[in-house]
Design an enzyme around this catalytic site. Sequence first.
Site, PDB file in Angstrom:
ATOM      1  N   GLY A  20      33.097  49.445  43.472  1.00  0.00           N
ATOM      2  CA  GLY A  20      34.142  48.589  42.942  1.00  0.00           C
ATOM      3  C   GLY A  20      33.559  47.286  42.446  1.00  0.00           C
ATOM      4  O   GLY A  20      32.396  46.962  42.711  1.00  0.00           O
ATOM      5  N   ILE A  22      32.980  43.108  41.672  1.00  0.00           N
ATOM      6  CA  ILE A  22      32.638  41.952  42.508  1.00  0.00           C
ATOM      7  C   ILE A  22      33.887  41.437  43.218  1.00  0.00           C
ATOM      8  O   ILE A  22      34.931  41.232  42.606  1.00  0.00           O
ATOM      9  CB  ILE A  22      32.037  40.839  41.631  1.00  0.00           C
ATOM     10  CG1 ILE A  22      30.761  41.323  40.956  1.00  0.00           C
ATOM     11  CG2 ILE A  22      31.760  39.577  42.452  1.00  0.00           C
ATOM     12  CD1 ILE A  22      30.323  40.436  39.799  1.00  0.00           C
ATOM     13  N   GLY A  23      33.772  41.222  44.526  1.00  0.00           N
ATOM     14  CA  GLY A  23      34.851  40.608  45.282  1.00  0.00           C
ATOM     15  C   GLY A  23      35.892  41.573  45.811  1.00  0.00           C
ATOM     16  O   GLY A  23      36.825  41.150  46.505  1.00  0.00           O
ATOM     17  N   GLY A  25      35.542  43.984  48.039  1.00  0.00           N
ATOM     18  CA  GLY A  25      35.409  44.259  49.467  1.00  0.00           C
ATOM     19  C   GLY A  25      34.614  45.505  49.799  1.00  0.00           C
ATOM     20  O   GLY A  25      34.699  46.014  50.917  1.00  0.00           O
ATOM     21  N   LYS A  26      33.778  45.980  48.872  1.00  0.00           N
ATOM     22  CA  LYS A  26      33.074  47.235  49.112  1.00  0.00           C
ATOM     23  C   LYS A  26      32.044  47.134  50.234  1.00  0.00           C
ATOM     24  O   LYS A  26      31.908  48.062  51.037  1.00  0.00           O
ATOM     25  CB  LYS A  26      32.431  47.752  47.831  1.00  0.00           C
ATOM     26  CG  LYS A  26      31.479  46.818  47.134  1.00  0.00           C
ATOM     27  CD  LYS A  26      30.980  47.432  45.829  1.00  0.00           C
ATOM     28  CE  LYS A  26      30.088  46.463  45.061  1.00  0.00           C
ATOM     29  NZ  LYS A  26      30.876  45.333  44.514  1.00  0.00           N
ATOM     30  N   THR A  27      31.314  46.025  50.307  1.00  0.00           N
ATOM     31  CA  THR A  27      30.305  45.900  51.357  1.00  0.00           C
ATOM     32  C   THR A  27      30.951  45.816  52.735  1.00  0.00           C
ATOM     33  O   THR A  27      30.482  46.449  53.698  1.00  0.00           O
ATOM     34  CB  THR A  27      29.418  44.671  51.105  1.00  0.00           C
ATOM     35  OG1 THR A  27      28.774  44.815  49.837  1.00  0.00           O
ATOM     36  CG2 THR A  27      28.366  44.520  52.192  1.00  0.00           C
ATOM     37  N   TYR A  56      24.716  33.903  36.365  1.00  0.00           N
ATOM     38  CA  TYR A  56      26.101  33.438  36.422  1.00  0.00           C
ATOM     39  C   TYR A  56      26.278  32.102  35.702  1.00  0.00           C
ATOM     40  O   TYR A  56      27.361  31.806  35.195  1.00  0.00           O
ATOM     41  CB  TYR A  56      26.581  33.341  37.869  1.00  0.00           C
ATOM     42  CG  TYR A  56      26.916  34.690  38.459  1.00  0.00           C
ATOM     43  CD1 TYR A  56      27.708  35.607  37.772  1.00  0.00           C
ATOM     44  CD2 TYR A  56      26.439  35.059  39.714  1.00  0.00           C
ATOM     45  CE1 TYR A  56      28.014  36.846  38.299  1.00  0.00           C
ATOM     46  CE2 TYR A  56      26.746  36.302  40.267  1.00  0.00           C
ATOM     47  CZ  TYR A  56      27.532  37.182  39.542  1.00  0.00           C
ATOM     48  OH  TYR A  56      27.833  38.406  40.076  1.00  0.00           O
ATOM     49  N   ASP A  94      26.992  50.991  49.683  1.00  0.00           N
ATOM     50  CA  ASP A  94      27.983  50.207  48.939  1.00  0.00           C
ATOM     51  C   ASP A  94      27.650  50.182  47.448  1.00  0.00           C
ATOM     52  O   ASP A  94      27.953  49.221  46.751  1.00  0.00           O
ATOM     53  CB  ASP A  94      28.116  48.789  49.503  1.00  0.00           C
ATOM     54  CG  ASP A  94      26.872  47.934  49.274  1.00  0.00           C
ATOM     55  OD1 ASP A  94      25.798  48.506  48.962  1.00  0.00           O
ATOM     56  OD2 ASP A  94      26.972  46.700  49.413  1.00  0.00           O
TER      57      ASP A  94
END
Length: 224
Positions: A20, A22-23, A25-27, A56, A94
């Site tokens: 998924g 960034i952000g 919650g996969k990890t 970034y 992940d």
Amino acid sequence: MRPGRNVNRLDRPRYIAVEGPIGVGKTSLATRLAESFNSDLILEHVDENPFLERFYRNRRNAALPTQLFFLFQRARQIEKIRQSDLFSPVRISDFLLEKDRLFAKLNLDSNELNLYDQIYESLELDPPTPDLVVYLQAPPSVLLSRVANRGVAYEKFIDEHYLERLGEAYAEFFYDYDAAPLLIVNAAAIDPVHRDADYQELLRVIGRIKRGRHFFNPAIETIA
């Protein structure tokens, strides 16, 4: 460890990949699944990439070294997954290797992408196919809020437009994905990391999946 049952050996897939944007919650979810499955946990180490903060700040100028660093890192992680097969009956990661080119297509210009593809092919990677992919979805506004809440300094340069493009790239990738059973999770409507009821329901669904494409949210569960 958070409360919750361990999954019976007969119920569980041997290799689960959580994916998924960034952000999403996969990890955190992969870590909790590894606790429940008592499994080997193989994570991306995003903070090891020395080019990421520059990326970034200015995605155009730092995209290629950022992407190549991740490619070589994931190549090493794939080898770790293969080696872990000798020692661990279950593996949770992940990431999917295929995600790497998703980011490459999003961030590299045509010449850089051509170079990236040549390097990718030269590595002769042959990643193992997961028994299940859990794909977490959430709208850009939710992702931006979660990125802000975790307080990583260089992530303050991430904007909602980039997250929108990234979400679209993930949706396009998984629209045709059929390499493994797929569970698409509405991660904006549930919190399987902090709400145990959400997690236990998700774990129950994961234990049932053997094939096909599945959709899960707290109110409606359908199987296609």
